[in-house]
Write an enzyme that holds these catalytic residues in place. Structure first.
Site, mmCIF file in Angstrom:
data_model
loop_
_atom_site.group_PDB
_atom_site.id
_atom_site.type_symbol
_atom_site.label_atom_id
_atom_site.label_comp_id
_atom_site.label_asym_id
_atom_site.label_seq_id
_atom_site.Cartn_x
_atom_site.Cartn_y
_atom_site.Cartn_z
ATOM 1 N N TYR A 53 0.832 -1.208 0.000
ATOM 2 C CA TYR A 53 0.000 0.000 0.000
ATOM 3 C C TYR A 53 0.863 1.254 0.000
ATOM 4 C CZ TYR A 53 -4.215 -2.790 1.015
ATOM 5 O OH TYR A 53 -5.245 -3.693 0.954
ATOM 6 N N GLY A 209 -16.833 2.819 -3.050
ATOM 7 C CA GLY A 209 -17.495 4.125 -2.895
ATOM 8 C C GLY A 209 -18.721 4.268 -3.782
HETATM 9 N N1 LIG Z 1 -7.340 -7.785 -0.263
HETATM 10 C C1 LIG Z 1 -7.435 -6.890 -1.221
HETATM 11 O O1 LIG Z 1 -7.073 -7.138 -2.392
HETATM 12 C C2 LIG Z 1 -7.978 -5.533 -0.889
HETATM 13 C C3 LIG Z 1 -8.344 -4.665 -1.942
HETATM 14 C C4 LIG Z 1 -8.870 -3.415 -1.592
HETATM 15 C C5 LIG Z 1 -9.011 -3.055 -0.275
HETATM 16 N N2 LIG Z 1 -8.624 -3.913 0.720
HETATM 17 C C6 LIG Z 1 -8.736 -3.535 2.152
HETATM 18 O O2 LIG Z 1 -10.079 -3.184 2.417
HETATM 19 C C7 LIG Z 1 -10.156 -1.850 2.930
HETATM 20 C C8 LIG Z 1 -11.430 -1.214 2.452
HETATM 21 O O3 LIG Z 1 -11.472 -1.334 1.025
HETATM 22 P P1 LIG Z 1 -12.035 -0.224 0.095
HETATM 23 O O4 LIG Z 1 -11.532 1.080 0.577
HETATM 24 O O5 LIG Z 1 -11.741 -0.577 -1.306
HETATM 25 O O6 LIG Z 1 -13.582 -0.395 0.380
HETATM 26 P P2 LIG Z 1 -14.917 0.382 0.170
HETATM 27 O O7 LIG Z 1 -15.529 0.459 1.513
HETATM 28 O O8 LIG Z 1 -15.673 -0.277 -0.918
HETATM 29 O O9 LIG Z 1 -14.539 1.849 -0.330
HETATM 30 C C9 LIG Z 1 -14.074 2.820 0.550
HETATM 31 C C10 LIG Z 1 -14.056 4.140 -0.189
HETATM 32 O O10 LIG Z 1 -15.402 4.586 -0.365
HETATM 33 C C11 LIG Z 1 -15.457 5.988 -0.191
HETATM 34 N N3 LIG Z 1 -16.258 6.239 1.008
HETATM 35 C C12 LIG Z 1 -16.213 5.607 2.201
HETATM 36 N N4 LIG Z 1 -17.119 6.110 3.047
HETATM 37 C C13 LIG Z 1 -17.768 7.071 2.387
HETATM 38 C C14 LIG Z 1 -18.802 7.949 2.739
HETATM 39 N N5 LIG Z 1 -19.336 7.934 3.952
HETATM 40 N N6 LIG Z 1 -19.232 8.831 1.801
HETATM 41 C C15 LIG Z 1 -18.703 8.862 0.574
HETATM 42 N N7 LIG Z 1 -17.689 8.048 0.180
HETATM 43 C C16 LIG Z 1 -17.226 7.163 1.072
HETATM 44 C C17 LIG Z 1 -13.999 6.457 -0.008
HETATM 45 O O11 LIG Z 1 -13.402 6.658 -1.278
HETATM 46 P P3 LIG Z 1 -13.374 8.042 -2.082
HETATM 47 O O12 LIG Z 1 -13.316 9.177 -1.130
HETATM 48 O O13 LIG Z 1 -12.220 7.925 -2.979
HETATM 49 O O14 LIG Z 1 -14.657 8.037 -2.853
HETATM 50 C C18 LIG Z 1 -13.355 5.238 0.587
HETATM 51 O O15 LIG Z 1 -11.970 5.193 0.406
HETATM 52 C C19 LIG Z 1 -8.871 -1.178 2.428
HETATM 53 O O16 LIG Z 1 -8.491 -0.077 3.219
HETATM 54 C C20 LIG Z 1 -7.893 -2.321 2.531
HETATM 55 O O17 LIG Z 1 -7.424 -2.454 3.862
HETATM 56 C C21 LIG Z 1 -8.141 -5.146 0.418
#
Ligand SMILES: NC(=O)c1ccc[n+]([C@@H]2O[C@H](COP(=O)([O-])OP(=O)(O)OC[C@H]3O[C@@H](n4cnc5c(N)ncnc54)[C@H](OP(=O)(O)O)[C@@H]3O)[C@@H](O)[C@H]2O)c1
Length: 326
Positions: A53, A209
């Protein structure tokens, strides 16, 4: 905060796991620390990071923050993707696994990882070698448990079988992608997790998101900025599901972000959901999902706004036959 068993590991983790992928990029160090402080203060004890990351910056931020809190936290990192260029700095070779973990430990300022996930299947490396490397790290006390992320069902099952054959430490948890718009995991992976007592810690539960509905209003975020994510969520069907879902959420008076997270959390095979944010405000909104318990009826209504992925074979589970009458 509720705490749940992480599979058969004996560990108890919060029902929400804090994702750190934005730390050191969309969220600077100050914002990242505010999010971690808030999460820790409300009882989140499960933190997720990865070797690659933000080229290692994320692990450094977590390592500088963690200090004396380390013993209270279940800290997971991952290995596969590189954090710097180098012909052997990627994949699941023994060399890369050992070197990546050593580097992660230095950045995280810790002597051990609670969980090490294999971040991706490596078709160029025999899984026997990868599991041997993880087992070595476990024997050295540098890793406590092994998890798997982004493997298909047969790949997970192969890893489980090889670990059994060689008496290596078993796989305890998996980290698949899962949301109302990406439901492939329901076909084979969730039934496998149930059968094999694997903890399930899904990511991308807001569709990166998309399910917050902000793109429908012309707001900006990861899906405008990141080409890989743009491509991952480019199927027009995902936007169609999002429209129906956001309309449903608004009609019922819910925040779409909270409802989308609650929908994943309500699946009985899911152990702990990963939440990630770029600001503390985003996190404070979506974390409200811990207080929202969906009824079976609501869960079904929301599921029907999406598509049901087809079963892996044309035969249904035994219980379905029994219910219908043979
Ligand atoms: N194993 C894997 O391959 C893998 C892959 C991805 C992630 N992960 C892990 O999973 C965690 C979460 O994943 P993700 O960030 O992709 O998941 P997600 O929950 O689908 O997306 C989170 C994103 O949504 C937006 N968001 C969140 N809350 C919000 C709100 N209240 N209002 C508006 N926009 C909002 C933000 O992005 P914006 O501000 O950019 O819109 C935030 O970064 C990561 O931090 C990581 O630790 C693992």
């Amino acid at each position: 905060m509720n705490y749940v068993p992480l599979g058969k590991s004996g560990l108890k983790v919060s029902e929400v796991c804090l994702g750190t992928m934005t730390f050191g990029n969309e969220a600077d160090k100050e914002v990242s620390c505010k999010i971690m402080n808030y999460a820790y203060d409300i009882g989140i004890n499960f933190f997720d990071t990865a070797h690659n990351y933000n080229k290692g910056e994320t692990e450094k931020i977590v390592g500088e923050w963690i200090g004396k809190k380390r013993k209270d936290i279940i800290l997971a990192s991952k290995v596969f993707f590189p954090s710097q260029q180098g012909i052997n700095n990627e994949g699941l070779s023994k060399k890369n696994i050992i070197q990546s973990v050593e580097e992660s430990l230095r950045r995280l300022k810790t002597e051990y990882l609670d969980i090490l996930y294999l971040h991706h299947w490596d078709e160029y490396t025999s899984i026997e070698y990868s599991l041997e490397a993880v087992h070595t790290l476990i024997m050295q006390g540098k890793v406590l448990y092994m998890g798997i992320s982004n493997f298909s069902a047969w790949q997970i099952m192969k890893a489980i079988a090889v670990a059994r054959e060689y008496h290596y430490t078993p796989v305890v948890c998996i980290q698949p992608m899962y949301s109302l718009i990406k439901r492939q995991v329901e076909v084979e992976i969730l039934p496998l997790a149930k059968q094999e007592n694997l903890a399930v810690v899904p990511y991308n539960i807001l569709g990166a998101g998309m399910l917050t509905g902000k793109y429908l209003k012309g707001e900006k975020g990861r899906l405008n900025e990141n080409k890989m994510y743009q491509q991952r969520y480019s199927n027009p069907m995902y936007e169609e599901i999002t429209r129906k879902f956001v309309q449903y959420a608004e009609e019922k008076g819910y925040s779409p972000a909270v409802l989308a997270a609650s929908w994943v959390k309500s699946n009985p095979t899911v152990t702990s959901i990963l939440l990630g944010a770029r600001t503390l405000e985003q996190f404070k909104e979506v974390i409200q999902c811990v207080d929202l318990k969906l009824s079976m009826e609501q869960w079904k209504e929301i599921s029907e706004l999406s598509y049901q992925p087809p079963l892996p074979t044309d035969r249904e589970p035994l219980d379905v036959y029994r219910l219908r009458g043979w």
